[in-house]
Motif scaffolding. Structure first.
Motif, PDB file in Angstrom:
ATOM      1  N   ILE A 224      47.851  41.834  -0.542  1.00  0.00           N
ATOM      2  CA  ILE A 224      46.688  42.127  -1.369  1.00  0.00           C
ATOM      3  C   ILE A 224      46.324  43.597  -1.181  1.00  0.00           C
ATOM      4  O   ILE A 224      46.376  44.122  -0.064  1.00  0.00           O
ATOM      5  N   ASN A 225      46.048  44.290  -2.279  1.00  0.00           N
ATOM      6  CA  ASN A 225      45.642  45.700  -2.252  1.00  0.00           C
ATOM      7  C   ASN A 225      46.691  46.614  -1.607  1.00  0.00           C
ATOM      8  O   ASN A 225      46.330  47.626  -0.981  1.00  0.00           O
ATOM      9  N   LEU A 226      47.952  46.287  -1.738  1.00  0.00           N
ATOM     10  CA  LEU A 226      48.989  47.104  -1.109  1.00  0.00           C
ATOM     11  C   LEU A 226      49.089  48.465  -1.811  1.00  0.00           C
ATOM     12  O   LEU A 226      48.731  48.600  -2.986  1.00  0.00           O
ATOM     13  N   PRO A 227      49.563  49.502  -1.114  1.00  0.00           N
ATOM     14  CA  PRO A 227      49.643  50.847  -1.718  1.00  0.00           C
ATOM     15  C   PRO A 227      50.430  50.879  -3.018  1.00  0.00           C
ATOM     16  O   PRO A 227      50.080  51.620  -3.940  1.00  0.00           O
ATOM     17  N   GLN A 228      51.489  50.062  -3.100  1.00  0.00           N
ATOM     18  CA  GLN A 228      52.284  50.044  -4.333  1.00  0.00           C
ATOM     19  C   GLN A 228      51.464  49.529  -5.511  1.00  0.00           C
ATOM     20  O   GLN A 228      51.663  49.972  -6.657  1.00  0.00           O
ATOM     21  N   THR A 229      50.549  48.595  -5.252  1.00  0.00           N
ATOM     22  CA  THR A 229      49.683  48.087  -6.317  1.00  0.00           C
ATOM     23  C   THR A 229      48.824  49.210  -6.874  1.00  0.00           C
ATOM     24  O   THR A 229      48.695  49.378  -8.096  1.00  0.00           O
ATOM     25  N   HIS A 230      48.229  49.987  -5.999  1.00  0.00           N
ATOM     26  CA  HIS A 230      47.403  51.118  -6.441  1.00  0.00           C
ATOM     27  C   HIS A 230      48.227  52.129  -7.235  1.00  0.00           C
ATOM     28  O   HIS A 230      47.749  52.680  -8.235  1.00  0.00           O
ATOM     29  N   GLU A 231      49.468  52.350  -6.812  1.00  0.00           N
ATOM     30  CA  GLU A 231      50.307  53.318  -7.533  1.00  0.00           C
ATOM     31  C   GLU A 231      50.700  52.784  -8.914  1.00  0.00           C
ATOM     32  O   GLU A 231      50.804  53.563  -9.877  1.00  0.00           O
ATOM     33  N   VAL A 232      50.897  51.474  -9.029  1.00  0.00           N
ATOM     34  CA  VAL A 232      51.182  50.893 -10.342  1.00  0.00           C
ATOM     35  C   VAL A 232      49.984  51.088 -11.267  1.00  0.00           C
ATOM     36  O   VAL A 232      50.152  51.430 -12.453  1.00  0.00           O
ATOM     37  N   VAL A 233      48.783  50.908 -10.756  1.00  0.00           N
ATOM     38  CA  VAL A 233      47.588  51.141 -11.568  1.00  0.00           C
ATOM     39  C   VAL A 233      47.551  52.590 -12.036  1.00  0.00           C
ATOM     40  O   VAL A 233      47.268  52.880 -13.207  1.00  0.00           O
TER      41      VAL A 233
ATOM     42  N   ASN B  72      41.470  58.489 -10.557  1.00  0.00           N
ATOM     43  CA  ASN B  72      42.790  58.484 -11.198  1.00  0.00           C
ATOM     44  C   ASN B  72      43.404  57.086 -11.246  1.00  0.00           C
ATOM     45  O   ASN B  72      44.577  56.935 -11.572  1.00  0.00           O
ATOM     46  N   GLU B  73      42.607  56.070 -10.904  1.00  0.00           N
ATOM     47  CA  GLU B  73      43.093  54.691 -11.025  1.00  0.00           C
ATOM     48  C   GLU B  73      42.287  54.009 -12.132  1.00  0.00           C
ATOM     49  O   GLU B  73      42.387  54.383 -13.288  1.00  0.00           O
ATOM     50  N   ALA B  74      41.481  53.026 -11.781  1.00  0.00           N
ATOM     51  CA  ALA B  74      40.678  52.366 -12.803  1.00  0.00           C
ATOM     52  C   ALA B  74      39.562  53.287 -13.279  1.00  0.00           C
ATOM     53  O   ALA B  74      38.960  53.999 -12.483  1.00  0.00           O
ATOM     54  N   HIS B  75      39.303  53.246 -14.585  1.00  0.00           N
ATOM     55  CA  HIS B  75      38.107  53.923 -15.086  1.00  0.00           C
ATOM     56  C   HIS B  75      36.869  53.144 -14.637  1.00  0.00           C
ATOM     57  O   HIS B  75      35.840  53.739 -14.301  1.00  0.00           O
ATOM     58  N   GLY B  76      36.990  51.823 -14.662  1.00  0.00           N
ATOM     59  CA  GLY B  76      35.870  50.977 -14.271  1.00  0.00           C
ATOM     60  C   GLY B  76      36.322  49.878 -13.336  1.00  0.00           C
ATOM     61  O   GLY B  76      37.478  49.440 -13.374  1.00  0.00           O
ATOM     62  N   ILE B  77      35.417  49.433 -12.467  1.00  0.00           N
ATOM     63  CA  ILE B  77      35.698  48.282 -11.604  1.00  0.00           C
ATOM     64  C   ILE B  77      34.585  47.255 -11.784  1.00  0.00           C
ATOM     65  O   ILE B  77      33.418  47.601 -11.975  1.00  0.00           O
ATOM     66  N   TYR B  78      34.974  46.003 -11.763  1.00  0.00           N
ATOM     67  CA  TYR B  78      33.981  44.928 -11.809  1.00  0.00           C
ATOM     68  C   TYR B  78      33.099  45.014 -10.572  1.00  0.00           C
ATOM     69  O   TYR B  78      33.596  45.086  -9.450  1.00  0.00           O
ATOM     70  N   ASN B  79      31.787  44.963 -10.791  1.00  0.00           N
ATOM     71  CA  ASN B  79      30.839  45.049  -9.682  1.00  0.00           C
ATOM     72  C   ASN B  79      30.622  43.646  -9.115  1.00  0.00           C
ATOM     73  O   ASN B  79      29.574  43.021  -9.306  1.00  0.00           O
ATOM     74  N   PHE B  80      31.641  43.149  -8.413  1.00  0.00           N
ATOM     75  CA  PHE B  80      31.675  41.745  -8.019  1.00  0.00           C
ATOM     76  C   PHE B  80      30.591  41.342  -7.015  1.00  0.00           C
ATOM     77  O   PHE B  80      30.242  40.168  -6.922  1.00  0.00           O
ATOM     78  N   SER B  81      30.058  42.283  -6.271  1.00  0.00           N
ATOM     79  CA  SER B  81      29.031  41.924  -5.300  1.00  0.00           C
ATOM     80  C   SER B  81      27.678  41.674  -5.968  1.00  0.00           C
ATOM     81  O   SER B  81      26.806  41.028  -5.380  1.00  0.00           O
ATOM     82  N   LEU B  82      27.492  42.186  -7.166  1.00  0.00           N
ATOM     83  CA  LEU B  82      26.198  42.056  -7.839  1.00  0.00           C
ATOM     84  C   LEU B  82      25.813  40.605  -8.118  1.00  0.00           C
ATOM     85  O   LEU B  82      24.671  40.212  -7.809  1.00  0.00           O
ATOM     86  N   PRO B  83      26.683  39.761  -8.705  1.00  0.00           N
ATOM     87  CA  PRO B  83      26.234  38.395  -9.027  1.00  0.00           C
ATOM     88  C   PRO B  83      25.722  37.594  -7.833  1.00  0.00           C
ATOM     89  O   PRO B  83      24.592  37.080  -7.893  1.00  0.00           O
ATOM     90  N   PRO B  84      26.496  37.462  -6.734  1.00  0.00           N
ATOM     91  CA  PRO B  84      25.960  36.645  -5.633  1.00  0.00           C
ATOM     92  C   PRO B  84      24.724  37.254  -4.986  1.00  0.00           C
ATOM     93  O   PRO B  84      23.801  36.531  -4.590  1.00  0.00           O
ATOM     94  N   LEU B  85      24.670  38.594  -4.877  1.00  0.00           N
ATOM     95  CA  LEU B  85      23.514  39.224  -4.242  1.00  0.00           C
ATOM     96  C   LEU B  85      22.267  39.106  -5.103  1.00  0.00           C
ATOM     97  O   LEU B  85      21.164  38.845  -4.596  1.00  0.00           O
ATOM     98  N   LEU B  86      22.405  39.291  -6.404  1.00  0.00           N
ATOM     99  CA  LEU B  86      21.252  39.203  -7.293  1.00  0.00           C
ATOM    100  C   LEU B  86      20.744  37.768  -7.376  1.00  0.00           C
ATOM    101  O   LEU B  86      19.524  37.516  -7.335  1.00  0.00           O
ATOM    102  N   ILE B  87      21.649  36.810  -7.468  1.00  0.00           N
ATOM    103  CA  ILE B  87      21.234  35.408  -7.512  1.00  0.00           C
ATOM    104  C   ILE B  87      20.573  35.010  -6.191  1.00  0.00           C
ATOM    105  O   ILE B  87      19.531  34.344  -6.180  1.00  0.00           O
ATOM    106  N   ASN B  88      21.143  35.444  -5.086  1.00  0.00           N
ATOM    107  CA  ASN B  88      20.535  35.159  -3.784  1.00  0.00           C
ATOM    108  C   ASN B  88      19.129  35.748  -3.697  1.00  0.00           C
ATOM    109  O   ASN B  88      18.204  35.117  -3.168  1.00  0.00           O
ATOM    110  N   THR B  89      18.973  36.958  -4.218  1.00  0.00           N
ATOM    111  CA  THR B  89      17.656  37.610  -4.209  1.00  0.00           C
ATOM    112  C   THR B  89      16.626  36.780  -4.953  1.00  0.00           C
ATOM    113  O   THR B  89      15.498  36.561  -4.474  1.00  0.00           O
TER     114      THR B  89
END
Length: 581
Positions: free
Chosen positions: A254-263, A298-315
């Motif tokens: 998961i998240n190996l350097p080759q993955t980032h280079e493919v992106v 130089n990789e993704a223009h955008g990333i899913y803000n995955f921490s927001l849903p559980p933290l906001l719902i918990n709040t």
């Protein structure tokens, strides 16, 4: 070779050399680069992309939907979707993410049989192109795996033809103990092939067989797919499950350097073909890992803000914003050329891995138990030591917010709107799930019929029933749609809500969650404050340090702000956007 193509080719060669280091290739990296350039139809007149350029603004709102979330007898669902967008959302939503619209065998589209075709039950490429001509189109690139019923996998079984060498295999005695994956099913699937029994790698399910990107032919095949999608009007590429792309036996995979280079390489190709096309990576992993997919812009223009849903719902379930505030303070501002993709509901469940290290085990357990008490389901994963651990919560967002940790209450609607008012104002581009836009509730019939926990939040509306619900003021659906549209129509007019506008977290106690946004030209300031509790809370305006020489207005209500030393009493779950004018 032109002044533009030669440096592009050299860049691709460098990226390919990094990806395939220590791998013996049948072709040279020079030949592979030329093949990629040809497939993407990159000619001498290409315009080099400008780094650190924002291809988005405060006007960008993405609706997330299946192609058949709304159906009408006698009409293809993609046409019905276009009609719904035109009738209800065209002045509010400018972008639409149509979840996988290809022929598939399982996982509601994410087990793709044929990447080059539109599922006939949904419509045609003409329907896709028609939508793309009126809305920015976001499409999934399901790049980690495909269906076990695909022609490629059939050829793998036969041992000949396109795809016969596209899939990753391992041995039963390989050390796979550290492999990270979000499922409890066996990782390897035994398959009888023309070359004997093989054990194919299946990160997600045995119907979803993983590609072997050590073979450049797989990369070339996906370049061809990307070119077709661009030709059909796709402007935003969602890289599905990209974190699992590269595998090395004995590693966590998961998240190996080759993955980032493919992106990075795919970004080079996509930007060269269309400088305004963008990539958003879907990496449902802990927050610190997720952030790495920005690379150095130089990789993704955008990333899913995955921490927001559980933290906001918990709040909102606890009435305490400590963890949400602490997380927001820790998030680095997105530099120009990058942005956060914010969401609080989607076709998947509410992931819990992105909350690891942010919420304690006890707090996560409490959150899971509360969601279960509201009718939700929990999906599990197996940890390295064989322990079963909650992976995601499956529930419609409207039902997830029907109460607090103390139980159900009368504030369901207000709490639901509060969650969206917070998300709409945060730094980033908002993505709104169609079932949130409509206030759809848990679909227990679909859950029972499919035995898939995620089906609970994948309701399929009949258009006539939906229109009846939206016309009935006694039902919450119309109220939800009207209120969310009003918030969004206010948002898209504010320069301070640009996805890259300045953001600072405010310190207003445990029950008031707030942050300050300032436009990039520094002319507009907006103080965004929400009462995240079920009791009225006073907001002392003196805490905001409003400039007394400026006029201030509360954007949601339209009320003028007078007396900057007074208090505003916020009702339970009320949000204010206080802006200078």
């Amino acid at each position: 070779m032109s002044a533009h193509i030669e440096p592009l080719k050299n860049k691709l060669i460098q990226q390919l050399s990094t990806i395939y280091e220590n791998i013996i290739l049948k072709q040279s990296t020079d030949e592979i680069a030329e093949t990629l350039i040809d497939i993407m139809r990159l000619t001498d007149d290409i315009t080099p992309p400008q780094p650190f350029t924002n291809h988005w603004s405060e006007t960008d709102i993405v609706l997330i939907t299946y192609g058949d979330s709304i159906i009408k007898a006698g009409q293809k669902p993609l046409q019905t979707l276009k009609g719904f967008l035109d009738n209800h959302l065209k002045d509010t939503i400018n972008s639409v993410h149509i979840l996988p619209f290809f022929p598939y065998s399982s996982d509601d589209g994410f087990s793709v049989i044929d990447y080059s075709s539109v599922n006939e039950s949904l419509g045609s490429w003409q329907d896709i192109t028609e939508i793309s001509q009126h809305y920015q189109l976001m499409s999934d690139l399901v790049i980690n795996h495909c269906s076990s019923r695909s022609a490629w996998f059939d050829n793998f079984i036969k041992g000949e033809g396109p795809g016969h060498d596209f899939f990753f295999t391992a041995q039963l005695d390989d050390d796979l103990s550290t492999v990270v994956r979000p499922r409890t099913s066996p990782l390897l699937k035994a398959v009888a092939t023309g070359k004997g029994q093989k054990f194919v790698w299946c990160t997600f399910s045995h119907d979803q067989v993983d590609f072997d990107f050590r073979n450049p032919a797989v990369l070339i095949a996906f370049a061809s797919i990307i070119r077709q999608y661009l030709d059909s009007g796709v402007k935003i590429f969602r890289f599905d499950a990209i974190a699992f792309l590269w595998k090395i036996v004995g590693r966590d995979c998961i998240n190996l350097p080759q993955t980032h280079e493919v992106v990075r390489l795919l970004r080079t190709l996509i930007e060269s073909a269309d400088p305004k096309a963008i990539i958003i990576t879907e990496t449902n992993v802990p927050n610190t890992q997720n952030l790495t997919y920005f690379g150095n812009a130089n990789e993704a223009h955008g990333i899913y803000n995955f921490s927001l849903p559980p933290l906001l719902i918990n709040t909102l379930l606890t009435g305490n914003c400590t963890h949400l505030k602490r997380w927001l303070m820790s998030m680095p501002p997105s530099q120009d050329g990058t942005m956060y993709f914010n969401f609080i509901a989607s076709h998947d469940g509410i992931g819990l891995r992105p909350a690891e290290g942010l919420l304690s085990h006890t707090e996560l357990d409490s959150l899971v138990q509360t969601i279960e008490s509201f009718g939700g389901k929990i999906s599990w994963r197996t940890t390295d030591n064989g322990e079963q651990k909650a992976y995601e919560m499956n529930i419609a967002l409207y039902d997830a917010l029907q109460g607090t940790v103390a139980g159900k209450d009368q504030w369901n609607f207000e709490r639901f709107i509060c969650a969206h008012a917070i998300m709409f104002a945060l730094e980033g581009v908002p993505g709104v799930y169609i079932h949130s836009m409509l206030g759809t509730q848990n679909d227990y019939n679909k859950l029972a019929n499919t035995h898939n926990n995620r089906a609970i939040n994948r309701h399929r509306w009949d258009e006539d029933e939906l229109e009846t619900a939206l016309a009935d003021s006694s039902l919450h659906h119309e109220k939800v749609l009207t209120t969310l549209k009003s918030l969004l129509n206010t948002r898209i007019k504010q320069r301070a809500f640009h996805p890259n506008a300045t953001q600072f977290t405010l310190h207003l106690g445990l029950q008031l969650f707030g942050f300050w946004r300032q436009s990039q030209n520094r002319k507009q300031s907006i103080f965004c404050v929400s009462n995240i509790s079920d009791k009225p809370v006073a907001l002392p305006l003196s805490e905001l340090n409003l400039i007394v020489t400026q006029a201030w207005v509360e954007l949601i209500s339209g009320d003028q702000i007078y007396g900057l030393t007074q208090e505003i009493m916020l009702s339970p779950y009320q949000t204010v956007w206080i802006s200078n004018v």
